[in-house]
Design an enzyme around this catalytic site. Structure first.
Site, PDB file in Angstrom:
ATOM      1  N   ASP A  21      11.937   4.484  -6.186  1.00  0.00           N
ATOM      2  CA  ASP A  21      11.031   3.706  -5.346  1.00  0.00           C
ATOM      3  C   ASP A  21      11.471   2.242  -5.404  1.00  0.00           C
ATOM      4  OD1 ASP A  21       8.947   2.905  -3.766  1.00  0.00           O
ATOM      5  OD2 ASP A  21       7.356   3.441  -5.166  1.00  0.00           O
ATOM      6  N   ASP A 115      12.041   3.367   1.738  1.00  0.00           N
ATOM      7  CA  ASP A 115      12.186   2.774   0.409  1.00  0.00           C
ATOM      8  C   ASP A 115      11.937   3.729  -0.745  1.00  0.00           C
ATOM      9  OD1 ASP A 115       9.494   3.022   0.922  1.00  0.00           O
ATOM     10  OD2 ASP A 115       8.940   1.100   0.038  1.00  0.00           O
ATOM     11  N   GLU A 116      11.797   5.026  -0.488  1.00  0.00           N
ATOM     12  CA  GLU A 116      11.630   5.946  -1.615  1.00  0.00           C
ATOM     13  C   GLU A 116      12.161   7.331  -1.280  1.00  0.00           C
ATOM     14  OE1 GLU A 116       7.663   7.164  -2.788  1.00  0.00           O
ATOM     15  OE2 GLU A 116       6.839   6.503  -0.867  1.00  0.00           O
TER      16      GLU A 116
END
Length: 366
Positions: A21, A115-116
């Site tokens: 993350d 983003d993860e």
């Protein structure tokens, strides 16, 4: 409790899953690219009255600023907050760069957003014995190549890996081993469970369920009776059990776009004018990805925040942009005259396919 390597032990079929993350991704990119923003409270999003925070720097989070918060509320909580317009093309390019780093270690990558992602490193491409060392290697390379920090959670299933990545944020990592799993979950408030939102959390509290241990003390029948098809999932994760695999090709259910108006609208023609750019954005993605869908959904949020959705499915996939607009406008026309003024419109296309195959998961920010 310190990181444990037990997740990397010799027990048969114990999976090694990493949840990566990025830390305050959008805001960190803006601070990286503009030195004047470093160390200051930054919100990515619109500063207008109807604006929404897309991401907040850690400096802003100290004041309670969070993503999805109304911009006026964020500014009230943090008067010195600096708003920056989002640059999604930049974020997407960095996301692709990070994905390439993941691919150096495993082919089993399940992106959740820009983003993860989840990574299954049970068998990793570089033959690194310990999953925590794979995570460390990935985080170091992300930092070296992008200048950004990532946090990581390592465990034997997705649920616990996600919990672990939050445990040492920002710029840290944490391992939850098979021995730690059940005890780690039993003290966790139900509101902290990934997948349990405010409404479900409130319902659980009303039933006397406040922690993982409270859920674990219930029967499967009780959980199914009160939470339907999600009951079994809650029952098992309260025991640290989650059998969901990391899916390298996630099925995307829909692609959509929405906009909040600066002034509430009620006139049909004015709403159609706002609808057309949304149709353009959805169709542009369809053209880029080669995907087509059969179900068009119109989302209407009224001035009092009530939301309604209306859908129509057609026998064959929508083949042209004008057909998508016609279907969306038709759904709107049926609702006229509207009972209240409208603050937001959204259009989505679902039942997606690419050729004869279901569309692989892609990330699109609109």
């Amino acid at each position: 409790m310190s990181d444990s390597d037990a997740v990397d032990g010799d027990a048969p079929r114990v999976r090694k899953i990493i949840h990566i993350d990025m830390d305050a991704f959008y805001a960190s990119v803006e601070q990286r690219d503009n030195p004047e923003l470093r160390g200051k409270p930054v919100a990515v999003g619109g500063s207008a009255e109807r604006g929404v925070v897309a991401a907040a720097s850690y400096e802003a989070r100290k004041f309670g600023v969070r993503s999805a918060m109304a911009s006026v509320t964020a500014k009230r909580q943090c008067p010195d907050l600096i708003f920056v317009k989002p640059r999604f093309e930049v974020y997407k390019a960095i996301s692709r760069q990070i994905r390439e780093i993941f691919a150096e270690h495993t082919e089993i990558i399940e992106p959740l957003s820009l983003d993860e992602a989840y990574l299954d490193v049970t068998e990793n491409l570089q033959g690194i014995p310990l999953a925590r060392d794979v995570a460390l290697r990935i985080r170091e390379k992300i930092k070296a190549e992008t200048g950004l920090n990532a946090s990581a959670g390592i465990s034997y299933n997705k649920f616990l890996a996600k919990l672990a990545s939050d445990h040492r944020k920002p710029n840290g990592q944490f391992v939850i081993s098979p021995e730690m799993g059940p005890a780690f979950v039993e003290t966790l408030p139900v509101g902290k469970f990934h997948g349990i939102g405010p409404a479900t959390s409130a319902k659980m509290n009303a039933l006397g369920l406040f922690t993982g241990l409270d859920i674990r003390n219930q029967t499967l029948e009780f959980m199914n009776a009160n939470f339907g098809k999600s009951g079994a999932y809650y029952y098992w994760i309260s025991r640290g059990v989650d059998e969901r695999p990391v899916r390298a090709n996630r099925i995307r259910k829909s692609i959509g776009a929405e906009t909040t108006f600066s002034t509430d609208l009620s006139d049909f023609d004015a709403l159609v004018v706002e609808l057309r750019p949304l149709v353009d954005k959805v169709w542009r993605h369809c053209e880029t990805s080669g995907s087509r869908g059969r179900t068009v959904t119109l989302k209407i949020k009224f001035a009092d925040f009530e939301i309604i959705t209306r859908s129509r499915s057609v026998l064959a996939a929508v083949a042209a942009r004008d057909e998508l607009e016609r279907l969306a406008c038709g759904l709107l026309e049926v609702e006229m005259p509207l009972p209240k003024r409208v603050r937001l419109l959204g259009v989505s296309l679902s039942s997606l396919q690419v050729g004869d195959d279901a569309e692989p998961q892609l990330t699109l920010e609109i």
